[in-house]
Design a protein around this motif. Structure first.
Motif, PDB file in Angstrom:
ATOM      1  N   ILE A 159     -12.966  -5.040 -61.163  1.00  0.00           N
ATOM      2  CA  ILE A 159     -12.465  -3.663 -61.002  1.00  0.00           C
ATOM      3  C   ILE A 159     -10.697  -4.814 -60.647  1.00  0.00           C
ATOM      4  CG2 ILE A 159     -12.543  -2.944 -58.791  1.00  0.00           C
ATOM      5  CD1 ILE A 159     -15.592  -3.297 -58.100  1.00  0.00           C
ATOM      6  N   VAL A 169      -7.272   5.008 -56.299  1.00  0.00           N
ATOM      7  CA  VAL A 169      -8.236   5.251 -56.498  1.00  0.00           C
ATOM      8  C   VAL A 169      -8.692   6.345 -55.097  1.00  0.00           C
ATOM      9  CG1 VAL A 169     -10.713   4.843 -57.251  1.00  0.00           C
ATOM     10  CG2 VAL A 169      -8.509   3.239 -57.909  1.00  0.00           C
ATOM     11  N   LEU A 199     -12.405   5.175 -60.869  1.00  0.00           N
ATOM     12  CA  LEU A 199     -12.532   4.056 -61.676  1.00  0.00           C
ATOM     13  C   LEU A 199     -14.045   3.850 -62.420  1.00  0.00           C
ATOM     14  CD1 LEU A 199     -12.538   0.873 -61.931  1.00  0.00           C
ATOM     15  CD2 LEU A 199     -13.439   0.670 -59.320  1.00  0.00           C
ATOM     16  N   VAL A 204     -10.460   2.015 -65.897  1.00  0.00           N
ATOM     17  CA  VAL A 204      -9.906   2.969 -65.043  1.00  0.00           C
ATOM     18  C   VAL A 204      -8.704   4.294 -65.762  1.00  0.00           C
ATOM     19  CG1 VAL A 204      -7.235   3.134 -63.047  1.00  0.00           C
ATOM     20  CG2 VAL A 204      -9.183   1.159 -63.422  1.00  0.00           C
TER      21      VAL A 204
END
Length: 404
Positions: free
Chosen positions: A278, A292, A385, A399
């Motif tokens: 991530i 996000v 995401l 992403v």
């Protein structure tokens, strides 16, 4: 300057909707496609539920000559690719052949076709085995058949992997576009709902044995006890963003960040690799966690794996720091097809400004996640995401960013 890569076409075959429009109409309101297995008699197996694509008639979409050459999986992939290209406004015959490629992922290949031909071998003899068995079962068959059907001679390939492989294929497509190939069809469609495939999936020990479609696959729930398998997925048309804009294409969004990591060897006590994936994907996207708008979770459906994912999300975003959703609770886990379908859902969520719900799950407060459940949530979605984890410790993160 790094080439920007956009998604300009979507082709979907999902257990809760055949075609992008039907899929999104069902997903946005939480309509599930999970039910008893119908493709074979599963009554003697521990697991009896699946997500099966409804109403798919290959003969209505493909030339009759292709039907005996292909597995059910490949037929769906061919049709999904046709739909994605049409959605992108691309007529393959009008494009230079070497300007188009195909990169897919696959977890099993054409298992149903292979099983049927092996049955003929031991029950009737080798003379009854189809010559198409030589390739119809193979992992690369979807890439091959799509490239042949559309005259695509550019960079092509397959990643043999399950959940994480669907994102890895999109990333490989992006690499090829950055190297100069204008257009790649990428993603995955998987289908292994047959006795051979079922037996293989049961060996993971992660299939739910519940016979209740509403409670069999409940990630982030204290009662989570495995997942429901499914078939289908999504194929995407990916292009150089500047070229897509120049031709006036509709752009669903851009793939702006990607990373893949591996979990440490079991028993070593190391931290799972999802958090690192991530963080690396966000870094490449030049995106802060607070930017996000939604996370499409891997949602394994076992307490141990759900806890690891929740820990990673809290470490990056904070407790209840970002809306999280798992629309695959409506479809089952589609193996290599799951993550591309989540990417499609994320892009459609951006378009409508609506986060689809996680169905069936009663969230365990201990995970401390802002899980979107019950009803869809209206929200501006500019950055999403998408996470995926494969069996054996593979982690991938992508992403996506809305265009403009």
């Amino acid at each position: 300057m790094t080439t920007s890569v956009a998604v300009t076409g979507l082709g979907v075959a999902s257990p809760n909707g055949l075609g992008t429009q039907d899929f999104w109409a069902a997903t946005r309101i939480g309509k599930s496609g999970i039910g008893p297995v119908t493709r074979f008699d599963a009554s003697s197996y521990p697991a009896t539920l699946a997500g099966e694509v409804p109403g798919f008639d290959a003969a209505a979409h493909l030339p009759s000559r292709l039907i005996p050459q292909t597995d059910h999986m490949t037929r769906m992939a061919l049709v999904a690719a046709d739909w994605a290209l049409a959605d992108a406004g691309i007529t393959p015959g009008e494009q230079p052949a070497f300007d188009m490629g195909v990169i897919t992922a696959s977890s099993s290949g054409g298992f149903e076709f292979g099983q049927n031909e092996l049955r003929k071998l031991w029950s009737q003899g080798s003379q009854y085995v189809s010559a198409y068995q030589s390739f119809a079962w193979f992992y690369a068959v979807n890439s091959g058949q799509i490239s042949i059907r559309n005259g695509m001679k550019g960079p092509s390939g397959v990643l043999v992997s399950d959940q994480a492989g669907g994102l890895d294929a999109l990333a490989q497509a992006r690499r090829q576009i950055r190297k100069g190939t204008p257009l790649i069809v990428s993603g995955a469609v998987d289908a292994s709902i047959c006795p051979w495939g079922w037996a293989a999936q049961l060996t993971s020990g992660r299939l739910s044995t519940s016979d209740n479609p509403d409670r069999a696959y409940v990630p982030f729930d204290a009662a989570a006890s495995g997942h429901v398998p499914g078939e289908g997925g999504a194929l995407l048309v990916m292009e150089d963003t500047a070229a897509a804009r120049a031709r006036g294409a509709r752009i669903y969004g851009e793939l702006v960040g990607y990373a893949a990591t591996f979990d440490p060897k079991p028993g070593t006590g190391g931290e799972p690799g999802l958090r690192r994936a991530i963080e690396l994907a966000l870094s490449e996207a030049e995106c802060a966690p607070e930017d996000v708008d939604v996370v499409f979770a891997d949602a394994a459906g076992t307490v141990e794996l759900d806890r690891a994912e929740a820990d990673a999300l809290r470490a990056v975003f904070g407790a209840r720091g970002v809306p999280v959703t798992a629309p695959k609770t409506m479809t089952g886990r589609l193996y290599s097809g799951a993550a591309p379908l989540d990417v499609a859902a994320a892009l459609l969520a951006m378009d409508e400004g609506l986060i689809p719900p996680t169905v069936h799950t009663d969230p365990d407060p201990a995970y401390d996640l802002d899980l979107v459940v019950g009803q869809p949530r209206t929200a501006e979605v500019r950055t999403a995401l998408v996470l995926a984890r494969g069996h054996g410790g593979f982690n991938s993160a992508v992403v996506l960013r809305a265009d403009g």
